[in-house]
Design an enzyme around this catalytic site. Structure first.
Site, short mmCIF file in Angstrom:
data_model
loop_
_atom_site.label_atom_id
_atom_site.label_comp_id
_atom_site.label_asym_id
_atom_site.label_seq_id
_atom_site.Cartn_x
_atom_site.Cartn_y
_atom_site.Cartn_z
N THR A 31 0.82 -1.21 0.00
CA THR A 31 0.00 0.00 0.00
C THR A 31 0.85 1.26 0.00
O THR A 31 0.67 2.15 -0.82
CB THR A 31 -0.92 0.00 1.23
OG1 THR A 31 -1.76 -1.17 1.17
CG2 THR A 31 -1.79 1.23 1.26
N VAL A 32 1.80 1.34 0.92
CA VAL A 32 2.63 2.55 1.03
C VAL A 32 3.65 2.61 -0.11
O VAL A 32 3.85 3.67 -0.72
CB VAL A 32 3.35 2.60 2.40
CG1 VAL A 32 4.28 3.82 2.47
CG2 VAL A 32 2.33 2.64 3.53
N LYS A 123 6.73 2.23 12.27
CA LYS A 123 6.81 2.69 13.67
C LYS A 123 7.15 1.57 14.64
O LYS A 123 7.86 1.78 15.63
CB LYS A 123 5.51 3.37 14.10
CG LYS A 123 4.24 2.53 14.02
CD LYS A 123 3.54 2.73 12.70
CE LYS A 123 2.23 1.98 12.58
NZ LYS A 123 1.62 2.16 11.25
N GLU A 147 9.05 10.32 9.16
CA GLU A 147 7.81 11.10 9.32
C GLU A 147 6.56 10.25 9.10
O GLU A 147 5.58 10.35 9.83
CB GLU A 147 7.81 12.27 8.34
CG GLU A 147 6.67 13.26 8.54
CD GLU A 147 6.85 14.12 9.79
OE1 GLU A 147 6.13 13.87 10.78
OE2 GLU A 147 7.69 15.02 9.77
N ILE A 154 0.40 14.10 8.53
CA ILE A 154 0.69 15.25 9.38
C ILE A 154 2.20 15.35 9.60
O ILE A 154 2.80 14.43 10.14
CB ILE A 154 0.00 15.11 10.75
CG1 ILE A 154 -1.51 14.92 10.58
CG2 ILE A 154 0.28 16.34 11.62
CD1 ILE A 154 -2.23 14.58 11.88
N ASP A 219 -0.31 0.22 18.38
CA ASP A 219 0.11 1.09 17.27
C ASP A 219 0.27 2.53 17.74
O ASP A 219 1.27 3.19 17.44
CB ASP A 219 -0.91 1.01 16.14
CG ASP A 219 -0.62 1.97 15.01
OD1 ASP A 219 0.24 1.66 14.18
OD2 ASP A 219 -1.24 3.06 14.97
N LYS A 223 3.80 5.04 18.08
CA LYS A 223 3.91 6.42 17.57
C LYS A 223 4.18 7.40 18.70
O LYS A 223 4.98 8.34 18.54
CB LYS A 223 2.61 6.78 16.84
CG LYS A 223 2.35 5.92 15.61
CD LYS A 223 0.94 6.14 15.07
CE LYS A 223 0.67 5.29 13.85
NZ LYS A 223 -0.72 5.43 13.37
N GLY A 320 -3.89 5.79 4.64
CA GLY A 320 -3.99 5.97 3.20
C GLY A 320 -2.66 5.78 2.50
O GLY A 320 -1.60 6.10 3.04
#
Length: 453
Positions: A31-32, A123, A147, A154, A219, A223, A320
């Site tokens: 996905t990423v 992460k 990031e 964000i 999760d 983070k 996303g």
């Protein structure tokens, strides 16, 4: 010697023109990874202009080479061997977006050992192995950028390191898991219980088939660990974080919170105290009028309290493909700008700050000092004062007492909002309250966060 300005610019112009392309090797094309490829290709010219040089994906490691070829075409070399990408001499920076903490650690450390910069959205990898990875990066003078591992679209790491660089950070609090925020929004908006809201999240693709990392708060804790390290210059302390998910949260408490003028959010909080740092993830009540309470669906938000800037808030998509890719490519742009300059000019790695906050301990659960919400089942409606008196006997400040609105299948409930009190003292008070004859069942407690300056 005097040099004509036009002449003096000419060598500089040629020097910039000679800057070669930043060559990227990527491990993972899910996905990423696929989103990163698409955005790099679509916005190639804009990205190059902002980075001062071209950024080109030259190699990809994937388990399914046929699928990978369908995504990247013939322009990118493909391999099934991730270590080949991590160590290849024609790769300048390795983008790790495969996930996991085992093989990913080996790939990243191998890349660093070969003098390559690393960009990752992983992460879990950094929360568990970050100390080792950042130490290796310091030794080799390379960048590890992440990031996309924290709040997706964000740019909160950049905000903490650069935009707020002049500030002493007092606390960071955030909704940093889109799956749980979606579930909580559905429980409030549609009156669903947790199981029904989770099933809807899975059906819509917001939750994995095994959603444990999200719904158990793990999760978000990964983070938060990275946020706290950046905010306070402390080492990564994931093992010391207090983590509570939303699996035990009942729909009745979501409704009761609304009755009292609050909304329940899964919040990660890192707060500096004199004795140490609070590092915790848990469902909390937030005033319904607060901006953080308006963050719904799969969106994320992070609020920072600092001494000079005051309160600042950052909002954006919490999930996303291209949203995460945006953060990954922003890190690549930073690498492109910093590659070749002295290591001391790189954005600092975590845990290298020399000031005293490195020694800050993570406060134990019993020492955390907040207001609380209590829901106390009682046998009769006239027992509200007895509950308030029982808490007062234990020196728990009571700010509000109310009866819960009647609900089908739910007996009388007394709702209490306390003033700030240490968790250890509240636990003792609740234990004593539970033994009172007026109490008809288990007492539910949740923390309350005002998120004020």
């Amino acid at each position: 010697m005097y040099r004509d300005p036009v002449e003096s610019l000419e060598p500089l112009h040629h020097r910039h023109a000679a800057i070669r392309t930043l060559r990227v090797g990527m491990i993972g094309i899910g996905t990423v990874g696929s989103g990163t490829f698409r955005v790099l290709a679509r916005n190639r010219a804009d990205i190059a202009a902002r980075a001062g040089r071209s950024i080109e994906l030259v190699m990809v490691a994937a388990r399914n080479l046929e699928r990978a070829a369908g995504i990247v075409g013939d322009s990118v070399a493909l391999t099934a061997d991730a270590m080949h990408v991590a160590t290849h001499p024609d790769v300048d920076v390795v983008v790790e977006v495969a996930g996991g903490t085992g093989p990913a650690r080996d790939w990243v450390l191998a890349a660093i050992a070969h003098g390559k910069h690393v960009v990752t959205a992983n992460k879990a990898l950094l929360a568990v192995h970050g100390a080792e990875i950042f130490a290796a990066a310091r030794e080799k003078g390379v960048i590890v950028a992440y990031e996309g591992a924290v709040a997706v679209s964000i740019p909160i790491i950049k905000a903490l390191r650069e935009g707020l660089a002049a500030n002493r950070i007092e606390w960071v609090a955030g909704i940093i898991n889109g799956t749980t925020n979606f579930i909580l929004s559905k429980m409030r908006d549609e009156g669903l219980d947790f199981a029904a809201a989770l099933a809807q999240a899975q059906a819509l693709g917001y939750a994995e088939a095994d959603p444990s990392f999200d719904i158990e708060g793990i999760d978000a804790a990964h983070k938060l660990t990275l946020l706290a390290a950046n905010a306070f210059g402390m080492p990564l302390r994931f093992a010391d974080a207090q983590v509570e998910g939303i699996t035990a949260l009942q729909g009745v408490d979501v409704a009761c919170a609304e009755q009292l003028g609050y909304r329940i959010k899964l919040l990660g909080v890192a707060r500096r105290q004199a004795a140490g740092v609070e590092l915790r993830v848990q469902p909390v009540l937030v005033p319904a009028a607060h901006l953080m309470a308006q963050v719904n669906g799969s969106m994320n938000a992070v609020m920072v309290k600092s001494d000079a800037a005051g309160l600042t808030m950052y909002y954006g998509a919490g999930a996303g493909s291209e949203q995460t890719a945006s953060a990954v490519i922003a890190d690549l742009v930073d690498v492109a700008r910093l590659d070749g300059v002295h290591a001391a000019q790189h954005v600092p790695h975590l845990g290298v700050h020399a000031h005293a906050t490195n020694a800050l301990a993570v406060l134990p659960r019993a020492a955390v000092h907040t207001s609380h919400y209590l829901r106390v089942p009682v046998h009769a409606l006239d027992q509200i004062q007895a509950i308030a008196a029982g808490l007062a006997e234990r020196k728990v400040p009571v700010h509000q007492v109310a009866l819960a609105a009647e609900r089908p299948g739910v007996g009388p409930q007394v709702l209490v909002l306390t003033g700030p009190v240490e968790q250890g003292a509240l636990d003792l008070a609740v234990h004593a309250l539970q033994a009172r004859a007026e109490v008809a069942g288990p007492v539910t407690t949740l923390r309350v966060e005002s998120l004020e300056g």
